[in-house]
Write a protein that holds these residues in place. Sequence first.
Motif: not given
Length: 221
Positions: A175-197
């Motif tokens: 993946a490319t850092w800060n890419s516009g491709v598939n941005r939602a899954q990275v943002r949502d993944g970080a949010a899910i991990l950020g709460f659960l961890m």
Amino acid sequence: MSDSLTFCGLKEKQRAIRVEFPETMGLRVHRAISWIGRAEACGDDHDARFIFLWISFNAVYADEREFQSVAYGERAAFVDYFGKLVARDNGQRIYKALWQRFSGPVRTLMENRFVFNPFWQHNNGIDGFEDWEERFRTSSRSFAHAFQSGDSAKVLSFVFDRLYVLRNQLVHGGATWNSGVNRAQVRDGAAILGFLMPVFIDIMMDNPVENWGQPFYPVID
């Protein structure tokens, strides 16, 4: 998220009760909290935040061989870890996060073929994955059943299967850092991990005598 589940809150609790921790469990928690702190410093850099949060997850779970040597969908030790957490989650924080706060992002993640491992196996020309679409539908049905029946441990297993594919895309240069491709899954993944961890770590600190396993890389003098 409550202040008790930030880096500062977790660290304060850890310092107050760490004398009660077995050495192995104490090391896991110490390492995991340190990576929570690093993730918090990332701000809106979702790629970096996801990676640091995954390191925190590895610190508490920590056996990469489980992912590499066990067939997809058969990660018994993975399910066992989630089972321990859910069984000891007296406030049902994991359940509430999955079914209330993150139900939308979790469902979106599960419907995304780009974080489904057999899809990539097929597209990379590996034999035996021509039926990836049927596998995807089967996985979606199994997830829906687990979700509807309130089986938090199974839901976590499905979610982390998908997050692991996302982790591979980022860590292995897919993946490319800060890419516009598939941005939602990275943002949502970080949010899910950020709460659960932080919740995972807090549950472990509340249950220090549980066998949380040996750290993969212990401290050696």
